[in-house]
Scaffold this motif. Structure first.
Motif, PDB file in Angstrom:
ATOM      1  N   LEU A   1     -41.025 -24.080  35.066  1.00  0.00           N
ATOM      2  CA  LEU A   1     -40.424 -22.706  34.890  1.00  0.00           C
ATOM      3  C   LEU A   1     -41.196 -21.643  35.723  1.00  0.00           C
ATOM      4  O   LEU A   1     -40.689 -20.358  35.761  1.00  0.00           O
ATOM      5  CB  LEU A   1     -40.433 -22.158  33.547  1.00  0.00           C
ATOM      6  CG  LEU A   1     -39.233 -23.085  32.764  1.00  0.00           C
ATOM      7  CD1 LEU A   1     -39.607 -22.808  31.063  1.00  0.00           C
ATOM      8  CD2 LEU A   1     -38.006 -22.739  32.883  1.00  0.00           C
ATOM      9  N   ASP A   2     -42.372 -21.991  36.309  1.00  0.00           N
ATOM     10  CA  ASP A   2     -43.147 -21.183  37.141  1.00  0.00           C
ATOM     11  C   ASP A   2     -43.518 -19.827  36.319  1.00  0.00           C
ATOM     12  O   ASP A   2     -43.488 -18.770  36.741  1.00  0.00           O
ATOM     13  CB  ASP A   2     -42.501 -20.683  38.216  1.00  0.00           C
ATOM     14  CG  ASP A   2     -43.342 -19.862  39.374  1.00  0.00           C
ATOM     15  OD1 ASP A   2     -44.481 -20.146  39.269  1.00  0.00           O
ATOM     16  OD2 ASP A   2     -42.882 -19.335  40.263  1.00  0.00           O
ATOM     17  N   ALA A   3     -44.044 -19.837  34.903  1.00  0.00           N
ATOM     18  CA  ALA A   3     -44.628 -19.056  33.967  1.00  0.00           C
ATOM     19  C   ALA A   3     -45.782 -18.346  34.442  1.00  0.00           C
ATOM     20  O   ALA A   3     -46.649 -19.011  35.424  1.00  0.00           O
ATOM     21  CB  ALA A   3     -44.925 -19.654  32.670  1.00  0.00           C
ATOM     22  N   THR A   4     -46.338 -17.585  34.049  1.00  0.00           N
ATOM     23  CA  THR A   4     -47.464 -16.831  34.276  1.00  0.00           C
ATOM     24  C   THR A   4     -48.450 -16.588  33.171  1.00  0.00           C
ATOM     25  O   THR A   4     -47.790 -16.234  31.952  1.00  0.00           O
ATOM     26  CB  THR A   4     -47.338 -15.175  34.828  1.00  0.00           C
ATOM     27  OG1 THR A   4     -46.424 -15.444  35.996  1.00  0.00           O
ATOM     28  CG2 THR A   4     -48.668 -14.585  35.204  1.00  0.00           C
ATOM     29  N   VAL A   5     -49.815 -16.827  33.121  1.00  0.00           N
ATOM     30  CA  VAL A   5     -50.462 -16.516  32.172  1.00  0.00           C
ATOM     31  C   VAL A   5     -51.360 -15.307  31.775  1.00  0.00           C
ATOM     32  O   VAL A   5     -51.952 -14.958  33.143  1.00  0.00           O
ATOM     33  CB  VAL A   5     -51.566 -17.610  31.688  1.00  0.00           C
ATOM     34  CG1 VAL A   5     -52.534 -17.705  30.701  1.00  0.00           C
ATOM     35  CG2 VAL A   5     -50.906 -19.265  31.889  1.00  0.00           C
ATOM     36  N   GLU A   6     -51.185 -14.642  31.011  1.00  0.00           N
ATOM     37  CA  GLU A   6     -51.931 -13.196  30.869  1.00  0.00           C
ATOM     38  C   GLU A   6     -52.964 -13.150  30.073  1.00  0.00           C
ATOM     39  O   GLU A   6     -53.103 -13.916  29.145  1.00  0.00           O
ATOM     40  CB  GLU A   6     -50.896 -12.170  30.180  1.00  0.00           C
ATOM     41  CG  GLU A   6     -49.615 -12.278  30.649  1.00  0.00           C
ATOM     42  CD  GLU A   6     -49.349 -11.868  32.199  1.00  0.00           C
ATOM     43  OE1 GLU A   6     -50.369 -11.056  32.597  1.00  0.00           O
ATOM     44  OE2 GLU A   6     -48.217 -11.884  32.748  1.00  0.00           O
ATOM     45  N   ILE A   7     -54.355 -12.860  30.610  1.00  0.00           N
ATOM     46  CA  ILE A   7     -55.458 -12.953  30.386  1.00  0.00           C
ATOM     47  C   ILE A   7     -56.304 -11.625  30.245  1.00  0.00           C
ATOM     48  O   ILE A   7     -56.035 -10.930  31.078  1.00  0.00           O
ATOM     49  CB  ILE A   7     -56.295 -13.652  31.281  1.00  0.00           C
ATOM     50  CG1 ILE A   7     -55.647 -15.517  31.326  1.00  0.00           C
ATOM     51  CG2 ILE A   7     -57.891 -14.050  30.801  1.00  0.00           C
ATOM     52  CD1 ILE A   7     -56.326 -16.194  32.529  1.00  0.00           C
TER      53      ILE A   7
ATOM     54  N   VAL B   1     -47.957 -15.440  27.575  1.00  0.00           N
ATOM     55  CA  VAL B   1     -47.454 -15.985  28.900  1.00  0.00           C
ATOM     56  C   VAL B   1     -46.122 -15.598  28.802  1.00  0.00           C
ATOM     57  O   VAL B   1     -45.120 -15.326  28.042  1.00  0.00           O
ATOM     58  CB  VAL B   1     -47.066 -17.648  28.358  1.00  0.00           C
ATOM     59  CG1 VAL B   1     -46.377 -18.284  29.492  1.00  0.00           C
ATOM     60  CG2 VAL B   1     -48.489 -18.572  28.183  1.00  0.00           C
ATOM     61  N   THR B   2     -45.644 -15.239  30.066  1.00  0.00           N
ATOM     62  CA  THR B   2     -44.403 -14.578  30.495  1.00  0.00           C
ATOM     63  C   THR B   2     -43.638 -15.621  31.351  1.00  0.00           C
ATOM     64  O   THR B   2     -44.009 -16.075  32.219  1.00  0.00           O
ATOM     65  CB  THR B   2     -44.663 -13.299  31.273  1.00  0.00           C
ATOM     66  OG1 THR B   2     -45.700 -13.431  32.557  1.00  0.00           O
ATOM     67  CG2 THR B   2     -45.437 -12.355  30.595  1.00  0.00           C
ATOM     68  N   LEU B   3     -42.329 -15.575  30.987  1.00  0.00           N
ATOM     69  CA  LEU B   3     -41.400 -16.405  31.833  1.00  0.00           C
ATOM     70  C   LEU B   3     -40.736 -15.534  32.602  1.00  0.00           C
ATOM     71  O   LEU B   3     -40.271 -14.674  32.241  1.00  0.00           O
ATOM     72  CB  LEU B   3     -40.419 -17.223  30.740  1.00  0.00           C
ATOM     73  CG  LEU B   3     -41.139 -18.126  29.729  1.00  0.00           C
ATOM     74  CD1 LEU B   3     -40.055 -18.678  28.849  1.00  0.00           C
ATOM     75  CD2 LEU B   3     -41.798 -19.182  30.435  1.00  0.00           C
TER      76      LEU B   3
END
Length: 326
Positions: A170-176, A213-215
């Motif tokens: 899904l090409d998600a992004t991890v927020e840290i 995590v953002t989709l």
């Protein structure tokens, strides 16, 4: 289990400060960490409980979706938008672990789970991941579950999870977040290959904590999660494929695929999408896609079977998505 100090963080900033301490680890659901502490694989001097932080919300993020780091796997898989817009994620989560574990396991903890390599979890055996420089017992030992892609002379362990494989497709992004800073990392870059530092599983630095995590906006198409395992319930993947496929006029317009059970991280090879997009589906095309996926694959005896298994699994998923007969 060795004695440890227990701290409970009430704020994110406080959690980051505590987690930056030497021999300190963050505790969320604990479904992996506590097991490793019992085995004395992990021996933190301090546990920082982040369970009371406000990181459990699942909410719209523009056209996409933000999943809090403390959202349980059960809540994520059951969320109406996940089920309708990102069904590959729901299917991947439901393919792993028991209901009881999914009730406790969290988004952030799931991403940070460690390998189930026999040598890693047995402190009497050599393991460069657990004790750098001690050697990799699996290379010449029991390697049935181990990696065939992206390995190094220092480690052939696999990443065991299902959720992250779907997030990669899904090409998600991890927020840290850390002490005074925030950053975003594509999930495809979050986990690391072993290289010369197999003890590092991901890009997190001391004091950093996953916040969400953002989709991206949903894309429609066909969502498939296929997991091949030794038994139908609660076994780790020998090979898994998460696929988001879309077609128009009998040609691929989208082909995002990620693979589990084959490498130290969820495996994503952008060349496969480049090959498929714009082409008409066929058994010959699918064979070329498998050739790309496996061109550098290397077995270690007991896991040699994973190479033809990955080929068959990829072909089966593409056939299911397009209606082509193998």
């Amino acid at each position: 289990m060795r004695p440890f100090d227990y701290q409970r963080a009430e704020r994110l900033e406080h959690a980051a400060q505590l987690a930056a301490g030497e021999d300190t680890m963050a505790l969320a659901g604990g479904t992996n960490l506590i097991d490793l502490m019992k085995l004395q694989v992990e021996t933190p001097q301090t546990l920082v409980d982040i369970g009371r932080l406000s990181l459990g919300e699942i909410a719209d993020d523009g056209e996409g979706l933000r999943i809090g780091a403390l959202a349980s796997n059960t809540a994520t898989a059951a969320h109406p938008r996940v089920r309708s817009d990102y069904p590959v994620l729901a299917r991947a989560i439901l393919a792993g672990a028991t209901q009881q574990l999914r009730n406790k396991a969290t988004t952030g903890g799931n991403l940070c789970q460690r390998t189930r390599c026999y040598y890693f979890t047995n402190i009497d055996q050599p393991c460069n991941k657990r004790e750098p420089g001690s050697g990799c017992g699996a290379i010449d030992g029991i390697a049935k579950l181990h990696a065939v892609l992206g390995t190094s002379p220092h480690c052939i362990a696999t990443y065991p999870g299902d959720m992250a494989v779907a997030l990669s497709a899904l090409d998600a992004t991890v927020e840290i977040a850390g002490d005074g800073h925030e950053r975003s990392v594509p999930v495809r870059e979050f986990h690391l290959l072993p290289g010369d530092t197999p003890e590092r599983d991901n890009v997190l630095e001391p004091g950093e904590i996953i916040t969400s995590v953002t989709l991206p906006a949903p894309v429609g198409g066909t969502h498939i999660y296929r997991k091949v395992r030794e038994r139908s319930s609660y076994a780790f993947a020998l090979c898994s494929v998460a696929a988001v496929i879309d077609m128009a006029d009998n040609r691929f317009t989208r082909a995002d695929l990620a693979f589990g059970g084959l490498a130290h991280k969820p495996w994503h090879d952008p060349r496969i999408a480049d090959l498929l997009i714009g082409s008409e589906p066929s058994a010959a095309l699918f064979d070329k896609a498998a050739d790309l996926l496996l061109e550098d694959a290397q077995g270690y005896g007991e896991n040699d079977f994973k190479i033809p298994l990955a080929r068959r699994t990829l072909t089966a998923v593409l056939c299911e998505a397009t209606g082509v007969e193998a």
